[in-house]
Scaffold this motif. Structure first.
Motif, PDB file in Angstrom:
ATOM      1  N   GLY C 175       0.810  -1.259   0.060  1.00 20.29           N
ATOM      2  CA  GLY C 175      -0.013  -0.061   0.058  1.00 20.29           C
ATOM      3  C   GLY C 175       0.880   1.039  -0.197  1.00 20.29           C
ATOM      4  N   PHE C 176       1.870   1.366   0.834  1.00 15.38           N
ATOM      5  CA  PHE C 176       2.901   2.424   0.914  1.00 15.38           C
ATOM      6  C   PHE C 176       3.326   2.614  -0.594  1.00 15.38           C
ATOM      7  CE2 PHE C 176       6.516   4.773   1.770  1.00 15.38           C
ATOM      8  CZ  PHE C 176       6.302   5.823   2.894  1.00 15.38           C
ATOM      9  N   LYS C 177       3.908   1.507  -1.137  1.00 15.25           N
ATOM     10  CA  LYS C 177       4.505   1.701  -2.415  1.00 15.25           C
ATOM     11  C   LYS C 177       3.327   2.284  -3.494  1.00 15.25           C
ATOM     12  CE  LYS C 177       8.069  -1.742  -1.934  1.00 15.25           C
ATOM     13  NZ  LYS C 177       8.234  -3.107  -2.152  1.00 15.25           N
ATOM     14  N   MET C 179       0.760   4.180  -2.724  1.00 17.05           N
ATOM     15  CA  MET C 179       0.410   5.496  -2.369  1.00 17.05           C
ATOM     16  C   MET C 179       1.402   6.384  -2.950  1.00 17.05           C
ATOM     17  SD  MET C 179      -2.160   6.948  -0.874  1.00 17.05           S
ATOM     18  CE  MET C 179      -2.335   8.723  -1.411  1.00 17.05           C
ATOM     19  N   VAL C 180       2.668   6.058  -2.759  1.00 17.90           N
ATOM     20  CA  VAL C 180       3.723   7.132  -3.239  1.00 17.90           C
ATOM     21  C   VAL C 180       3.795   7.150  -4.683  1.00 17.90           C
ATOM     22  CG1 VAL C 180       6.149   7.427  -3.375  1.00 17.90           C
ATOM     23  CG2 VAL C 180       5.337   6.914  -1.190  1.00 17.90           C
ATOM     24  N   VAL C 181       3.670   6.156  -5.531  1.00 19.21           N
ATOM     25  CA  VAL C 181       3.706   6.441  -7.137  1.00 19.21           C
ATOM     26  C   VAL C 181       2.376   7.073  -7.224  1.00 19.21           C
ATOM     27  CG1 VAL C 181       5.278   4.710  -7.266  1.00 19.21           C
ATOM     28  CG2 VAL C 181       2.858   3.863  -7.255  1.00 19.21           C
ATOM     29  N   SER C 183       0.542   9.115  -5.781  1.00 19.26           N
ATOM     30  CA  SER C 183       0.329  10.545  -5.665  1.00 19.26           C
ATOM     31  C   SER C 183       1.263  11.246  -6.209  1.00 19.26           C
ATOM     32  CB  SER C 183       0.574  10.950  -3.862  1.00 19.26           C
ATOM     33  OG  SER C 183       1.480  10.010  -3.439  1.00 19.26           O
ATOM     34  N   ILE C 184       2.618  10.788  -6.655  1.00 20.61           N
ATOM     35  CA  ILE C 184       3.350  11.428  -7.797  1.00 20.61           C
ATOM     36  C   ILE C 184       2.567  11.604  -9.011  1.00 20.61           C
ATOM     37  CG2 ILE C 184       5.484  11.371  -9.341  1.00 20.61           C
ATOM     38  CD1 ILE C 184       6.607   9.677  -7.102  1.00 20.61           C
ATOM     39  N   LEU C 187      -0.432  14.290  -8.567  1.00 21.05           N
ATOM     40  CA  LEU C 187       0.243  15.673  -8.709  1.00 21.05           C
ATOM     41  C   LEU C 187       0.653  16.042  -9.778  1.00 21.05           C
ATOM     42  CD1 LEU C 187       2.108  15.435  -5.132  1.00 21.05           C
ATOM     43  CD2 LEU C 187       0.244  16.826  -5.787  1.00 21.05           C
ATOM     44  N   VAL C 228       2.565   9.227 -16.713  1.00 17.38           N
ATOM     45  CA  VAL C 228       1.789   9.243 -15.264  1.00 17.38           C
ATOM     46  C   VAL C 228       0.648   8.269 -15.533  1.00 17.38           C
ATOM     47  CG1 VAL C 228       3.053  11.224 -14.290  1.00 17.38           C
ATOM     48  CG2 VAL C 228       0.888  11.351 -15.188  1.00 17.38           C
ATOM     49  N   MET C 231       1.408   5.047 -16.241  1.00 14.70           N
ATOM     50  CA  MET C 231       2.032   4.206 -14.877  1.00 14.70           C
ATOM     51  C   MET C 231       0.762   3.589 -14.055  1.00 14.70           C
ATOM     52  SD  MET C 231       2.564   4.818 -11.475  1.00 14.70           S
ATOM     53  CE  MET C 231       2.505   6.350 -11.201  1.00 14.70           C
ATOM     54  N   MET C 238       7.308   1.010 -15.654  1.00 11.37           N
ATOM     55  CA  MET C 238       6.654   1.795 -14.271  1.00 11.37           C
ATOM     56  C   MET C 238       5.659   0.724 -13.722  1.00 11.37           C
ATOM     57  SD  MET C 238       6.480   5.373 -16.220  1.00 11.37           S
ATOM     58  CE  MET C 238       5.320   4.582 -17.528  1.00 11.37           C
ATOM     59  N   MET C 240       6.031  -1.562 -11.524  1.00 10.48           N
ATOM     60  CA  MET C 240       6.502  -2.475 -10.303  1.00 10.48           C
ATOM     61  C   MET C 240       5.659  -2.370  -9.293  1.00 10.48           C
ATOM     62  SD  MET C 240       9.350  -1.263 -11.572  1.00 10.48           S
ATOM     63  CE  MET C 240      11.255  -1.731 -11.838  1.00 10.48           C
ATOM     64  N   TRP C 241       4.532  -1.286  -8.915  1.00 12.59           N
ATOM     65  CA  TRP C 241       3.774  -1.478  -7.970  1.00 12.59           C
ATOM     66  C   TRP C 241       2.662  -2.460  -8.315  1.00 12.59           C
ATOM     67  CZ3 TRP C 241      -1.292  -0.647  -9.182  1.00 12.59           C
ATOM     68  CH2 TRP C 241      -1.650   0.033 -10.339  1.00 12.59           C
TER      69      TRP C 241
ATOM     70  N   LEU D  91      11.500   1.293  -3.079  1.00 11.85           N
ATOM     71  CA  LEU D  91      10.603   2.636  -3.515  1.00 11.85           C
ATOM     72  C   LEU D  91      11.307   3.565  -4.370  1.00 11.85           C
ATOM     73  CD1 LEU D  91       7.897   3.427  -3.450  1.00 11.85           C
ATOM     74  CD2 LEU D  91       7.985   4.121  -0.936  1.00 11.85           C
ATOM     75  N   TYR D  94      11.013   2.754  -7.792  1.00 14.12           N
ATOM     76  CA  TYR D  94       9.951   2.953  -8.472  1.00 14.12           C
ATOM     77  C   TYR D  94       9.741   4.393  -9.162  1.00 14.12           C
ATOM     78  CZ  TYR D  94       8.047  -1.406  -6.364  1.00 14.12           C
ATOM     79  OH  TYR D  94       7.913  -2.676  -5.853  1.00 14.12           O
TER      80      TYR D  94
END
Lengths: 79, 115, 521, 113
Positions: C175-177, C179-181, C183-184, C187, C228, C231, C238, C240-241, D91, D94
């Motif tokens: 989930g963390f991974k 969320m980070v990708v 949100s990139i 944005l 994006v 992704m 892109m 990997m998540w 990460l 990524y």
């Protein structure tokens, strides 16, 4: 008058840039969080100067205040 | 006179945020990086709406002869600030959960999922 | 006030209301929450079907929020629409149908799959929010509104991926991974929206499409939006998540996540076709999308062969199948400005790509649900530990065979129909692409033979002597998906003529999308 | 005609395919019925013949997933090693890939004009 406002503009933006760099550079999390909230705080000043007072209030309260509180809470929780 | 200087600030803070996301290892630092990108984009939106010599779009009756700053980007920015704080809270709570399960908040140690 | 006029709003209003009701209902009775969610999504499904019939018979629909009349887009005296509008054409409703079907079936499957102990009300609340945000992304005609729904989708799906996070660490990591990708990506989408607004002062997609010029700033916005959104759809490199998130989420959520990533894919097509259309350099952007597709197909399937975790293997296949869609639509885009090649094979390639979206949602959903059924009874996702399950789980085995045959493109299942459209049209564009697509199809079959052999065949293992068939609501969900797969496989022309072809035409003919809002009908 | 899918250079009809498969199946079944009738269940004929060696136990004969396609992955070691190494699960990689691809696409779109 006008030039005074512009000097404040320039100064604010310059400090934002410096604080953004400091956020990257600082290894200690607390210092980095403080630097990023300096960015947010000066951003709210910049919003005010760009004639967006309502956004400035929101950014100061939410962006600088609340976010920093959450970050400090998280740092305490992961130590 | 300020001209393109706000856009330079936008570029610098987005760049710093992406640098943090690409090269720094601490999960909480990554959350700071996301925050930094978001600050940059908020400044970008507000700067787009700025008109030189305009007044803030909060009066019901604008002073005669003066232009108003565009209100739409400000509304967008307010939305984006609120979304940003929700994102930060979610990311940080997950960082705390990772710390609870893994005992670390380093990116290169918290990677059981790979391959 | 007629109810029929407000159907576009009701599609998202009913699940949204149920999403905020379910914590309240959960306080009173935990068992009712799931039924409430399934009911709300069932209503959405019915509304979507009604709207689809209307759109396909009458034409694109517009719903304006906050206006006196829901179809009044232009307040008099203004040159562009200022309100938030829903702008639904054949492509939007095609995706809406997929979302409605998949989220409804996911809710029904969850009734038995998710244990009733803790957080069940929050689970359904988030599931409904995810469905709402997907509908919003697909139906909206306002580009900033799209960004808001994109953020809601990523937050809801991240929270659902972490649903088991209180017990194990891996879901939280996935989930963390994600969320980070995401949100990139969100944005960056906002940044592109800012560029559009700064240049043209409009946020409405139709108004934007009518003024766009492909200037230097537009190129920057395109260069940000394409990667994006690709992704978010899970395009290599892109991607990997995708295996992390798909493998750690609960099975019904994984099925809905597939549809959520397809909503991003839809947004990519919408940006490229409806926003820019022939103003952009179609050959270069088309080849960029084709290369994304090729990489996704090939790397996805080769990584899938070596996986040992059943859901991770299927997640890599999801990447690989996304490649087919990108390939088909990319070929259509590459020949968009070519008046000879477009009717000759461009439209067929796009039909294949778009039809594959629906087929993929069906069979990949079915496969993830069978993986969930295996996990429900055996408690493991590791293929090494499984074996001989065909002895005790007969229905699941049959459903798995149907899903695996469909994903590998064996006739007469639906995967074959859309892959055939892609092969035969892409061959005329560039034979090499078609050959690679066929090789990928063979490798897909090979890796599903591996799953079938190691999970279902072989002697009955002693630790699985007690295993029974899964509960009825799970069997029912899988049976519905299997029937749809077989129906789509036997009568592909019905779907292609009535649903897919209008969708493709409304993508290609920009005016069909913009005209209705700008009043030039 | 129902089920006829035109692909531009040909057509596909699942119903015809099903009918043809059923026809071939009927022929195969017919030929199969013509074969040897002497097969009996649960006798010596039922046992597999492994060069006269005794049959190993059924539980032990199950090939688990990591052994399937061993030769395939072994032969393509040069392809798989870098590919598996690419999926670090880190990460930073990524987000790095996203930035790299975004830069590449921006350059391609910008240069192409």
């Amino acid at each position: 008058m006008s030039s005074f406002v512009e000097i404040i503009h320039l100064a604010t933006l310059t400090i934002i840039i410096i604080a953004a760099f400091l956020t990257v550079v600082f290894k200690k999390l607390l210092l980095a969080v403080i630097a990023s909230s300096v960015v947010s705080l000066l951003l709210s000043l910049e919003f005010y100067l760009l004639h967006a007072p309502d956004v400035a209030i929101a950014e100061a309260a939410i962006g600088a205040g609340l976010t920093m509180a959450i970050f400090i809470f998280a740092i305490r929780g992961t130590r | 006179m300020i001209g393109n200087f706000p856009y330079v600030t936008v570029a610098v803070s987005i760049g710093c945020g992406l640098y943090i996301l690409m090269f720094q290892k601490n999960l909480i630092k990554l959350a700071i990086g996301i925050n930094l990108i978001e600050s940059g984009i908020n400044l970008f939106l507000i700067t787009l709406g700025y008109r030189k010599g305009g007044v803030a779009p909060i009066y019901t009756q604008a002073p005669a002869g003066k232009a108003m700053v565009l209100p739409t980007p400000q509304a967008l920015t307010l939305t984006s600030i609120v979304i940003g704080v929700a994102t930060s809270a979610l990311v940080l709570s997950m960082a705390m959960m990772i710390y609870k399960h893994y005992g670390t908040i380093e990116v290169d140690k918290a990677r059981r999922l790979r391959g | 006030m007629k109810l029929m006029d407000h159907i576009p709003a009701l599609i998202i209003a009913v699940p949204l209301l149920a999403a905020f009701l379910s914590p309240v209902v959960g306080k009173i009775n935990k068992k009712v929450v799931g039924i409430l969610a399934a009911l709300a999504l069932g209503f959405s499904l019915i509304f979507t079907i009604i709207l689809a019939v209307k759109i396909l018979s009458v034409g694109p629909q517009v719903y304006v929020f906050g206006a006196k009349s829901p179809s009044l887009t232009l307040p008099s005296g203004l040159k562009f629409p200022i309100r938030i509008i829903f702008q639904i054409d054949a492509m939007g409703i095609f995706m809406g149908l997929i979302t409605a079907l998949v989220s409804f079936l996911g809710a029904v499957y969850s009734l038995a799959f998710i244990d009733k102990n803790n957080g069940i009300d929050k689970y359904y609340s988030l599931l409904l929010l995810l469905a709402v945000s997907m509908f919003g992304m697909e139906l909206t005609g306002d580009i900033f509104n799209f960004f808001v729904f994109l953020e809601i989708a990523s937050m809801a799906s991240v929270s659902l991926i972490c649903y088991k996070g209180t017990e194990r660490g891996e879901p939280v990591e996935a989930g963390f991974k994600y969320m980070v990708v995401s949100s990139i990506s969100a944005l960056m989408v906002l940044f592109a929206i800012g560029i559009f607004y700064g240049e043209y002062d409009v946020l409405n997609m139709a108004a934007l499409a009518s003024v766009i010029k492909y200037s230097q700033l537009d190129k920057i916005a395109l260069g940000i939006l394409v990667p994006v959104l690709a992704m978010k759809a899970g395009a290599v490199p892109m991607h990997m998540w995708t295996p992390d998130a798909y493998s750690e989420a609960p099975a019904p959520i994984t099925m809905i996540l597939v549809a959520a990533s397809q909503a991003s894919l839809y947004a990519l097509f919408r940006v490229v076709f409806s926003l820019y259309n022939i103003t952009l350099n179609t050959l270069v952007v088309g080849w960029i999308i084709i290369i994304f597709g090729l990489l996704s197909m090939f790397i996805g399937v080769t990584m899938a062969i070596i996986q040992k975790d059943i859901k991770r293997l299927m997640a890599y296949h999801a990447i690989s199948q996304t490649g087919y869609m990108l390939l088909g639509v990319g070929v259509g885009l590459a020949v968009l400005a070519n008046p000879i090649a477009l009717p000759e094979y461009g439209i067929t390639a796009m039909e294949g790509g778009i039809f594959h979206i629906m087929n993929h949602a069906l069979y990949k959903g079915l496969l993830f649900l069978t993986a969930g059924a295996l996990f429900y009874r055996t408690g493991t996702r590791d293929l090494d530990k499984m074996g001989g399950l065909a002895h005790s789980m007969k229905y699941t085995t049959i459903f798995f065979i149907i899903g695996a045959a469909a994903i590998a493109g064996l006739p007469p299942f639906n995967g074959f129909a859309s892959k055939l459209l892609i092969y035969e049209s892409v061959y005329r564009f560039n034979p090499l692409l078609s050959i690679i697509a066929m090789v990928v199809s063979i490798l897909t079959l090979a890796s599903f033979v591996k799953v079938f052999h190691s999970a279902f065949l072989g002697p009955q293992l002693p630790q699985f002597k007690e295993v029974k068939e899964v509960p009825q609501s799970m069997v029912l969900t899988m049976a519905v998906l299997s029937c749809l797969i077989i129906f789509f496989g036997l009568f592909p022309d019905l779907i292609v003529k009535n649903l897919v072809h209008p969708a493709v035409m409304s993508l290609i003919e920009q005016f069909k999308y913009t005209g209705i809002v700008l009043g030039g009908r | 005609m129902l089920g006829l899918l035109e692909t531009g250079s040909g057509f596909w009809n699942a119903l015809i395919w099903v009918i043809v498969v059923l026809l071939i199946g009927a022929i195969v079944y017919y030929i199969r019925n013509k074969g040897e009738q002497g097969y009996k269940k649960n006798t010596e004929q039922d046992k597999p013949f492994i060069s006269g060696n005794p049959e190993s136990s059924k539980e032990g004969s199950h090939v688990s997933a990591s052994h399937i396609y061993w030769g395939f992955t072994e032969a393509l070691r040069g392809y798989y090693n870098p590919l598996v190494k690419m999926h670090t699960g880190n990460l930073n990689d990524y987000s790095g890939w996203i930035v790299i691809i975004m830069a590449l696409v921006l350059i391609l779109v910008g240069v192409s004009g």
